[in-house]
Design an enzyme around this catalytic site. Structure first.
Site, mmCIF file in Angstrom:
data_model
loop_
_atom_site.group_PDB
_atom_site.id
_atom_site.type_symbol
_atom_site.label_atom_id
_atom_site.label_comp_id
_atom_site.label_asym_id
_atom_site.label_seq_id
_atom_site.Cartn_x
_atom_site.Cartn_y
_atom_site.Cartn_z
ATOM 1 N N ASP A 72 14.883 47.151 5.674
ATOM 2 C CA ASP A 72 15.712 46.674 6.782
ATOM 3 C C ASP A 72 15.952 47.826 7.751
ATOM 4 O OD1 ASP A 72 17.337 44.167 7.606
ATOM 5 O OD2 ASP A 72 18.611 45.891 8.082
HETATM 6 C C1 LIG Z 1 13.706 50.197 16.407
HETATM 7 C C2 LIG Z 1 12.471 49.406 16.091
HETATM 8 C C3 LIG Z 1 12.505 48.232 15.381
HETATM 9 N N1 LIG Z 1 11.370 47.528 15.117
HETATM 10 C C4 LIG Z 1 11.400 46.274 14.364
HETATM 11 C C5 LIG Z 1 11.088 46.442 12.866
HETATM 12 C C6 LIG Z 1 11.641 45.186 12.284
HETATM 13 O O1 LIG Z 1 10.634 44.171 12.334
HETATM 14 C C7 LIG Z 1 12.771 44.808 13.240
HETATM 15 C C8 LIG Z 1 14.101 44.986 12.566
HETATM 16 O O2 LIG Z 1 14.409 43.846 11.853
HETATM 17 P P1 LIG Z 1 14.444 43.732 10.270
HETATM 18 O O3 LIG Z 1 15.538 42.767 9.929
HETATM 19 O O4 LIG Z 1 14.488 45.090 9.640
HETATM 20 O O5 LIG Z 1 13.032 43.087 9.896
HETATM 21 P P2 LIG Z 1 12.401 41.688 10.297
HETATM 22 O O6 LIG Z 1 13.433 40.606 10.354
HETATM 23 O O7 LIG Z 1 11.519 41.870 11.506
HETATM 24 O O8 LIG Z 1 11.409 41.420 9.061
HETATM 25 P P3 LIG Z 1 11.761 41.178 7.504
HETATM 26 O O9 LIG Z 1 13.247 41.160 7.334
HETATM 27 O O10 LIG Z 1 11.125 39.873 7.152
HETATM 28 O O11 LIG Z 1 11.101 42.327 6.772
HETATM 29 O O12 LIG Z 1 12.657 45.656 14.371
HETATM 30 C C9 LIG Z 1 10.138 47.978 15.572
HETATM 31 O O13 LIG Z 1 9.099 47.328 15.339
HETATM 32 N N2 LIG Z 1 10.086 49.145 16.280
HETATM 33 C C10 LIG Z 1 11.191 49.888 16.566
HETATM 34 O O14 LIG Z 1 11.069 50.951 17.221
#
Ligand SMILES: Cc1cn([C@H]2C[C@H](O)[C@@H](COP(=O)(O)OP(=O)(O)OP(=O)(O)O)O2)c(=O)[nH]c1=O
Length: 191
Positions: free
Chosen positions: A70
């Site tokens: 997360d």
């Molecule tokens: C800050 C940042 C976040 N992110 C993304 C990663 C995560 O996908 C999202 C944060 O949300 P998360 O809740 O961590 O993940 P998710 O809902 O996309 O996927 P899952 O819970 O099914 O594993 O933001 C990037 O891709 N690049 C970045 O620089």
């Protein structure tokens, strides 16, 4: 002894790609369906860890190791949302422009015997002061959609980030150093 089975509890293509970067292909990918609402006054670190633990526990995969992550973007104690519309993305960019923020990336690995291990990566990131034109261009990119804090460091936003301390992979969504350590400690054969 048979090799341990790994399930990635994630709907995020980034997490799968990041695992592949260190040579790991999970046996299965099963998104965890949990309520991701932060508790009132919940601290960003506590929230990230709770979400990773809940995702790892939510997937029903007997005899498997389940890996979940997360990523939470925070300005001080304030948790920024995963931007789903332009207003939210603009509000995030306003908050991030010209100042440092932190990115908490928690990972949890649950073992078949019920043991759960947790690791946290904390990074600090600074955006340049964004002009109205830069903000508009970033909004047009659409890259903020579904991203914590309304940006993706792996895309165009990299050109707006003047400083990073911590883990680039952690900011993208899966801190690879911590992930490798966790998987090795659970018995996965990683060179
Ligand atoms: C800050 C940042 C976040 N992110 C993304 C990663 C995560 O996908 C999202 C944060 O949300 P998360 O809740 O961590 O993940 P998710 O809902 O996309 O996927 P899952 O819970 O099914 O594993 O933001 C990037 O891709 N690049 C970045 O620089």
């Amino acid at each position: 002894m048979t090799a341990p089975t790994l399930v990635l509890a994630s709907a995020s293509p980034r997490r799968l790609e990041l695992l592949a970067q260190i040579g790991i292909t999970p046996d299965r990918v099963v998104p965890a369906d949990i309520d991701e609402t932060p508790h009132s006054k919940e601290l960003p670190r506590v929230y990230a860890e709770r979400m990773a633990l809940e995702k790892a526990s939510a997937v029903d995969a007997p005899y498997c190791h389940v890996l979940a992550g997360d990523t939470v973007v925070a300005v001080g104690r304030r948790i920024l949302p995963k931007a789903e519309n332009e207003d939210q993305a603009r509000a995030c960019l306003d908050l991030l422009s010209g100042r440092r923020h932190r990115v908490f990336s928690a990972i949890a690995l649950s073992a078949p015997d019920g043991d759960v291990r947790l690791k946290l990566s904390v990074s600090a990131v600074k955006f340049k002061r964004l002009s109205a034109e830069e903000q508009d261009a970033y909004i047009r990119s659409q890259e903020w959609r579904g991203k914590a804090g309304g940006y993706a460091i792996q895309g165009e936003a990299a050109g707006l980030i003047s400083w990073l301390q911590g883990s680039h992979s952690g900011v993208v969504g899966l801190p690879l150093y911590e992930t490798r350590t966790l998987l090795r400690s659970a018995g996965f054969a990683i060179a």
